[in-house]
Write a protein that holds these residues in place. Structure first.
Motif, PDB file in Angstrom:
ATOM      1  N   LEU A  11       0.851  -1.189   0.000  1.00  9.36           N
ATOM      2  CA  LEU A  11       0.000   0.000   0.000  1.00  9.36           C
ATOM      3  C   LEU A  11       0.887   1.239   0.000  1.00  9.36           C
ATOM      4  N   LEU A  13       1.069   5.821  -1.335  1.00  9.32           N
ATOM      5  CA  LEU A  13       0.459   7.018  -1.892  1.00  9.32           C
ATOM      6  C   LEU A  13       1.047   7.343  -3.256  1.00  9.32           C
ATOM      7  N   MET A  23      -6.178   6.292  -4.390  1.00 11.17           N
ATOM      8  CA  MET A  23      -6.062   7.575  -3.714  1.00 11.17           C
ATOM      9  C   MET A  23      -7.446   8.073  -3.319  1.00 11.17           C
ATOM     10  N   PHE A  26      -8.375   6.223  -0.229  1.00 12.40           N
ATOM     11  CA  PHE A  26      -7.708   6.775   0.958  1.00 12.40           C
ATOM     12  C   PHE A  26      -8.461   7.995   1.478  1.00 12.40           C
ATOM     13  N   GLN A  29     -12.136   7.083   2.859  1.00 14.67           N
ATOM     14  CA  GLN A  29     -12.089   6.430   4.161  1.00 14.67           C
ATOM     15  C   GLN A  29     -11.497   7.335   5.248  1.00 14.67           C
ATOM     16  N   VAL A  31      -8.384   7.987   5.572  1.00 12.54           N
ATOM     17  CA  VAL A  31      -7.050   7.506   5.951  1.00 12.54           C
ATOM     18  C   VAL A  31      -6.024   8.610   5.729  1.00 12.54           C
ATOM     19  N   TYR A  32      -6.201   9.352   4.632  1.00  9.38           N
ATOM     20  CA  TYR A  32      -5.366  10.512   4.341  1.00  9.38           C
ATOM     21  C   TYR A  32      -6.250  11.629   3.809  1.00  9.38           C
ATOM     22  N   PRO A  41      -2.719  12.158   8.265  1.00 13.23           N
ATOM     23  CA  PRO A  41      -3.904  11.475   8.763  1.00 13.23           C
ATOM     24  C   PRO A  41      -4.642  12.304   9.806  1.00 13.23           C
ATOM     25  N   TRP A  48      -7.270   4.960  12.659  1.00  6.88           N
ATOM     26  CA  TRP A  48      -6.565   4.990  11.379  1.00  6.88           C
ATOM     27  C   TRP A  48      -6.253   3.580  10.899  1.00  6.88           C
ATOM     28  N   LEU A  52      -7.588   1.766   7.540  1.00  2.41           N
ATOM     29  CA  LEU A  52      -6.619   1.233   6.579  1.00  2.41           C
ATOM     30  C   LEU A  52      -6.912  -0.235   6.298  1.00  2.41           C
ATOM     31  N   LEU A  55      -9.162  -1.442   3.364  1.00  5.14           N
ATOM     32  CA  LEU A  55      -8.755  -1.239   1.973  1.00  5.14           C
ATOM     33  C   LEU A  55      -8.000  -2.445   1.430  1.00  5.14           C
ATOM     34  N   VAL A  69       3.031   4.945   3.320  1.00  5.27           N
ATOM     35  CA  VAL A  69       2.096   4.258   4.212  1.00  5.27           C
ATOM     36  C   VAL A  69       2.824   3.347   5.195  1.00  5.27           C
TER      37      VAL A  69
END
Length: 271
Positions: A11, A13, A23, A26, A29, A31-32, A41, A48, A52, A55, A69
């Motif tokens: 995983l 970015l 993306m 992310f 959700q 997450v970012y 985050p 978190w 994660l 996903l 990540v």
């Protein structure tokens, strides 16, 4: 652990493709990403990790180098393994022994006047605009998530002390901070040829955002490692370029450290 330390957990970015399916996942959700576009985050570490975990993997673990990540997962793991907050552990084991008195996950009110605002370019006009104010900004208060992938505020002197310790094989003065084998793993290439090819492809894709970032040939446990000669940059050089402009590298052959204090200690403002 090796996949986390080398950012090959499956995983990661892609800051060049914010609308790509993973993306978008992310961001959806939480997450970012936050409403103003920051990548740090927002939820606490347990929430978190839960998000994660919903996903799918982008690649099989160990197959491909992917950005960031793995470092954040490592931060959560360190906190759980030590029974401390993620900030407390490096403060006890690294920051305090190295005299890094101005390093932490936020800037206290009595030091906020030393923190500059973060500027970012408007890609249409070329103007530099304030992306994050110092007072009242992201780094003026403790974060819900102490990010292993970014978020530490620091100074040139503090970061220089850290890299001098790495050049000295983990020793600061008469005190050992990190074991010699750990430093060797951090500062030498740990990637396979296939993983290296993925890293170099990513680096070429972000050249318009940060010239040279990631274009070193290798990756150790947590930082880039140069495996080929690049202009004046020597082989075995190690370090990284922060997302907001900082560049920090060490040259073990010439015993030199370069710190360019633009805005961050791995994506966090310097003050």
């Amino acid at each position: 652990m090796r996949d986390l330390l080398t950012n090959t957990l499956g995983l990661g970015l892609d800051v060049t493709a914010r609308s790509a399916p993973m993306m978008s996942a992310f961001f959806e959700q939480g997450v970012y990403g936050q409403e103003d576009g920051w990548m740090l985050p927002a939820p606490g570490p347990d929430e978190w990790m839960r998000r994660l975990g919903t996903l799918p993997l982008m690649y099989q673990p160990g197959e491909r180098w992917l950005y960031n990540v793995g470092d954040d997962v490592l931060g959560v793991l360190v906190a759980r393994a030590t029974g401390q907050s993620f900030e407390a552990f490096p403060r006890e084991r690294i920051f305090d022994p190295l005299g890094m008195k101005d390093t932490g996950f936020h800037v206290p009110a009595d030091k906020i006047d030393r923190l500059p605002p973060l500027y970012a370019p408007d890609w249409q006009t070329g103007d530099f605009l304030v992306e994050d104010e110092a007072e009242g900004g992201h780094h003026s208060k403790p974060p819900a998530f102490q990010s292993g992938g970014g978020g530490l505020d620091s100074t040139v002197d503090d970061y220089h002390a850290y890299f001098r310790m790495l050049l000295n094989h983990g020793v600061h003065g008469n005190q050992r901070i990190l074991s010699r084998p750990a430093v060797e793993l951090m500062t030498s290439n740990r990637l396979t040829p296939e993983q290296t090819a993925a890293l170099q492809a990513w680096a070429r894709g972000v050249v318009h955002l940060s010239h040279g970032q990631g274009q070193h040939g290798g990756w150790g446990f947590g930082m880039a490692v140069r495996t080929y000669r690049g202009d004046c940059a020597p082989i075995r050089q190690f370090g990284w370029d922060g997302g907001a402009g900082t560049t920090t590298y060490a040259d073990p052959d010439n015993q030199l450290v370069e710190v360019d204090p633009a805005e961050d200690l791995d994506q966090a403002p310097a003050f």
